[in-house]
Design an enzyme around this catalytic site. Structure first.
Site, PDB file in Angstrom:
ATOM      1  CB  CYS A  79      -0.906   0.021   1.233  1.00 35.98           C
ATOM      2  SG  CYS A  79      -2.338  -1.061   1.108  1.00 35.98           S
ATOM      3  CG  HIS A  80       1.091   3.680  -3.240  1.00 39.25           C
ATOM      4  ND1 HIS A  80       0.403   2.611  -3.772  1.00 39.25           N
ATOM      5  CD2 HIS A  80       2.126   3.935  -4.104  1.00 39.25           C
ATOM      6  CE1 HIS A  80       0.979   2.231  -4.897  1.00 39.25           C
ATOM      7  NE2 HIS A  80       2.018   3.011  -5.125  1.00 39.25           N
ATOM      8  CG  MET A 116      -5.827  -2.030   0.254  1.00 39.12           C
ATOM      9  SD  MET A 116      -6.684  -3.602   0.531  1.00 39.12           S
ATOM     10  CE  MET A 116      -5.941  -4.147   2.069  1.00 39.12           C
ATOM     11  CD  GLU A 117      -5.437   3.414   2.368  1.00 43.28           C
ATOM     12  OE1 GLU A 117      -4.207   3.395   2.229  1.00 43.28           O
ATOM     13  OE2 GLU A 117      -6.226   3.012   1.479  1.00 43.28           O
ATOM     14  CG  ASP A 131      -7.926  -5.331  23.542  1.00 41.59           C
ATOM     15  OD1 ASP A 131      -7.308  -6.285  24.058  1.00 41.59           O
ATOM     16  OD2 ASP A 131      -7.797  -4.149  23.914  1.00 41.59           O
TER      17      ASP A 131
END
Length: 319
Positions: A79-80, A116-117, A131
Site C-alpha cells: 500500500c502507498h 485498503m484504508e 479486545d
C-alpha cells in the site's frame, strides 16, 4: 480479476512490487467498508449501557479505526502512503444477529484508491471491540469484513451487491436499504421526465439540466417504484419518470421517513426537506387516472454532497 487483466503488483520476475502511480492524475476517491462483531446478548448489553470496565467500547474502537486507516501503508506491504482527507467510523448495535455492525468511510484526492484504508479501519475497529470485551466473552467472532463501495479512479464506481436487472425489481444485498431503479430529467415543469443513463447532482442546484433545478428546498424528487406498481393496475405501461420524479427507488418506503433524514444515494448525499406536495392542476397522469401518487408517496430533498447517480446505485439511510 477479469480475464486478461494484468497483476499490477507483480514485476517481470514474478515478484511482488509496489505499483508506480506517479503518472496517474489525482482524483477524488471514496471507499466504504463494513465488518461485524458477533457476541452474546449480555456482552452487547455492556456495550449498550457503557458497562465495560475498560471504558467506552465504541469510542475507543472509533479512534482505533481512524488511526488504522492512517497507518494502513505500514501494515499492508504494497500500500502507498496516502494523504487522507477524511475518515469516518460508524457503529450500529444489532439484536439479530447479535453484535456490533461496523461501517467505515475513507476519502482522499490522490493517485490511488482508499479501499485498503477503509478495510483496515473496519478490521481494526472490530479487533478493538474484541479486545475491550474479551474478558467478558472470548468466543466473539469478527467477520464479514468487506468493501461496500468505492468511487474515483480508472476502474470507476463499484457497489457491492448492485445488480444489472434493477428494472425487474431485484434488490441488492443487505448492504443498502434500497436501490435506484431509474434516473430521469425534464426540461419543463409539469411534464413527464425522460429516463437517463445517469444524472449529475450539484450542491446548491439539484439535478443538472432539470427544470426543477435551483436554490430551493425541492431540488431533487424521489419516488418508490412500489407506488408506481399500484398505479400500473390502471395504466400498465407506466414508465420511469412518468410521475416527474428524478430518482425512482425500490426497497425503501420514502414517505415513512421523517423530514431531515439524510440519504446516501450512490456517491451523493441528500437531505429530505418535504414529503408529498400539491399536484399540478394540469398533471397528465392525474387527468388520465384521476390519481397521482407523487403528492402522497413522493419526497423531495436538497443536495448535501454532489456527484453522479445511476440505476443500480444503493440508497442508504444515514444512521
Amino acid at each position: 480479476m477479469t480475464q486478461g487483466e494484468d497483476l499490477t503488483h507483480i514485476n517481470e520476475q514474478g515478484r511482488a512490487r509496489m505499483v508506480d502511480v506517479s503518472a496517474k492524475e489525482g482524483t477524488q476517491r471514496v471507499a466504504r467498508a463494513a465488518g461485524f462483531v458477533h457476541m452474546g446478548t449480555a456482552t452487547l448489553e455492556l456495550v449498550r449501557t457503557g458497562g465495560c470496565k475498560k471504558g467506552d467500547v465504541l469510542a475507543v474502537a472509533q479512534v482505533a479505526g481512524i488511526m488504522a486507516a492512517k497507518r494502513c501503508w505500514e501494515l499492508v506491504p504494497m500500500c502507498h502512503p496516502i494523504q487522507l482527507t477524511g475518515v469516518d467510523v460508524r457503529f450500529e448495535l444489532s439484536d439479530a444477529p447479535c453484535g456490533v455492525a461496523i461501517e467505515t468511510e475513507c476519502r482522499c484526492c490522490g493517485q490511488t484508491g482508499v479501499e485498503m484504508e477503509a478495510l483496515t479501519a473496519a478490521s481494526v475497529a472490530g479487533l478493538t471491540i474484541y479486545d475491550m470485551l474479551k474478558a467478558v466473552q472470548r468466543d466473539m467472532v469478527v467477520s464479514d469484513v468487506c468493501l461496500l463501495e468505492k468511487s474515483g479512479g480508472k476502474s470507476g464506481h463499484f457497489v457491492r451487491g448492485s445488480v444489472a436487472e434493477v428494472d425487474k425489481g431485484t434488490v441488492p444485498l443487505s448492504t443498502s436499504d434500497g436501490v435506484v431503479v431509474a434516473t430521469s430529467v425534464s426540461t419543463k415543469k409539469g411534464t413527464r421526465k425522460v429516463p437517463q443513463e445517469s444524472i449529475r447532482l450539484e450542491v446548491g442546484l439539484g439535478v443538472v439540466g432539470d427544470a426543477h433545478a435551483g436554490a430551493w428546498h425541492r431540488m431533487v424528487s424521489l419516488l418508490p417504484e412500489e407506488s408506481v406498481d399500484e398505479m400500473r393496475e390502471l395504466l400498465p405501461k407506466l414508465a420511469a419518470g412518468d410521475f416527474a420524479e428524478n430518482i425512482l427507488t425500490r426497497g425503501l418506503s420514502l414517505k415513512d421517513l421523517p423530514v431531515g433524514t439524510v440519504l446516501e444515494v450512490g456517491e451523493c448525499e441528500l437531505a429530505m426537506t418535504q414529503i408529498g406536495k400539491k399536484c399540478h392542476s394540469d398533471c397528465e397522469i392525474s387527468r388520465i387516472t384521476g390519481k397521482c401518487v407523487m403528492p402522497t408517496d413522493g419526497v423531495f430533498a436538497v443536495v448535501t454532497r454532489g456527484g453522479t447517480v445511476r440505476p443500480g446505485d444503493p440508497v442508504r439511510i444515514r444512521r
